[in-house]
Design a protein around this motif. Structure first.
Motif, short mmCIF file in Angstrom:
data_model
loop_
_atom_site.label_atom_id
_atom_site.label_comp_id
_atom_site.label_asym_id
_atom_site.label_seq_id
_atom_site.Cartn_x
_atom_site.Cartn_y
_atom_site.Cartn_z
N PHE A 1 29.85 50.33 75.26
CA PHE A 1 29.14 49.35 74.45
C PHE A 1 28.39 50.02 73.30
N HIS A 2 28.20 49.22 72.28
CA HIS A 2 27.37 49.66 71.16
C HIS A 2 26.43 48.54 70.79
N CYS A 3 25.16 48.87 70.54
CA CYS A 3 24.20 47.86 70.08
C CYS A 3 23.51 48.38 68.82
N ASP A 4 23.19 47.47 67.95
CA ASP A 4 22.54 47.85 66.69
C ASP A 4 21.89 46.61 66.10
N GLU A 5 20.75 46.79 65.45
CA GLU A 5 20.07 45.65 64.85
C GLU A 5 20.51 45.48 63.41
N ILE A 6 20.36 44.26 62.92
CA ILE A 6 20.71 43.96 61.54
C ILE A 6 19.62 43.06 60.96
N GLY A 7 19.26 43.28 59.71
CA GLY A 7 18.26 42.46 59.05
C GLY A 7 18.92 41.27 58.37
N ILE A 8 18.49 40.06 58.74
CA ILE A 8 19.03 38.84 58.15
C ILE A 8 18.06 38.36 57.08
N GLN A 9 18.44 38.49 55.82
CA GLN A 9 17.54 38.15 54.73
C GLN A 9 17.66 36.68 54.34
#
Length: 253
Positions: A25-33
């Motif tokens: 698995f891979h997890c990562d955050e993303i900024g939703i503008q």
């Protein structure tokens, strides 16, 4: 980077994961503008100061944690709001089984990460085929090198660029339909649900991200080559090729 590769290789061998991509698995955050990006404006020839109304284009953003495995199974999103208290009205119309939390900074920090791991990640992977063998005892966390997310993190390599493009389209449609109302916490879940309707979260994109980053199938050449290219671009390692003496003389004033 070679040390990172060797550690990852050791983990895959120790847990016998060579042919078990569903357990990687891979997890990562993303900024939703809230900003839909630069748009072209059609106007009559000769018009002065053409413009178009838009919603708030502040730098405010929402933080979303996504996670998936190497065969493209996406598990429920984890949405983190900026605030001291989480209200039920901020969780209406959400993506399927999405989980929520909040923090004054708006970022996902250690407490939120631990909450996500215990209450979201573990329960969800137990539901997937091929991941139920004492996963609580056999989970190994591996942190990829800092400042290399665009090179060796699967979601950044294969998915997030498409997610941001889809989000911009969703945001523009929302602005056009609502007369440019702001995207507040009451609206965000409904818009995030639309992300799953786009091809950006496809298995093809996800598998391509794992393969392109060199994580699965594990590929030392892909992983190390990208890092070397990054060093050259960032100025850490610039090859110098001296000019032939005759040509050098011609360039002298």
């Amino acid at each position: 980077m070679e040390g990172c590769f060797n550690k990852l290789k050791d983990i895959i061998a120790r847990f016998d994961l060579q042919n078990k991509p569903q357990t990687i698995f891979h997890c990562d955050e993303i900024g939703i503008q809230r900003d839909a990006g630069i748009q072209k404006v059609l106007c009559k020839r000769g018009s002065r100061n053409p413009n178009k109304l838009v919603g708030s284009v502040t730098k405010a953003m929402y933080t979303v944690l996504m996670y998936c495995n190497a065969i493209g199974d996406f598990l429920p999103m984890f949405i983190n709001y900026k605030g001291l208290h989480l209200y039920s009205t901020w969780c209406v119309g959400e993506p399927e089984k999405a989980r929520y939390n909040c923090l004054q900074s708006g970022w996902i920090e250690a407490p939120q990460c631990l909450y996500w791991f215990i209450n979201c990640f573990i329960p969800e992977i137990l539901k997937l085929d091929g991941t139920k063998c004492d996963c609580r005892k056999n989970i190994e966390m591996f942190c990829l090198p800092a400042h290399t997310s665009h090179l060796v993190q699967p979601l950044d390599v294969g998915v997030y660029k498409a997610v941001k493009a889809s989000w911009n389209g969703i945001l523009r449609n929302y602005y056009n339909e609502t007369g440019y109302k702001n995207v507040d916490k009451l609206v965000l879940p409904t818009l995030m649900k639309k992300i799953s309707e786009y091809a950006c979260l496809s298995r093809a994109n996800t598998i391509g991200g794992f393969e392109g980053s060199g994580i699965y199938p594990l590929c030392k050449e892909k992983m190390t080559r990208k890092i070397e290219i990054a060093k050259i671009i960032e100025g850490e390692k610039i090859p110098v090729f001296p000019l032939p003496h005759p040509l050098q003389n011609q360039l002298e004033p």
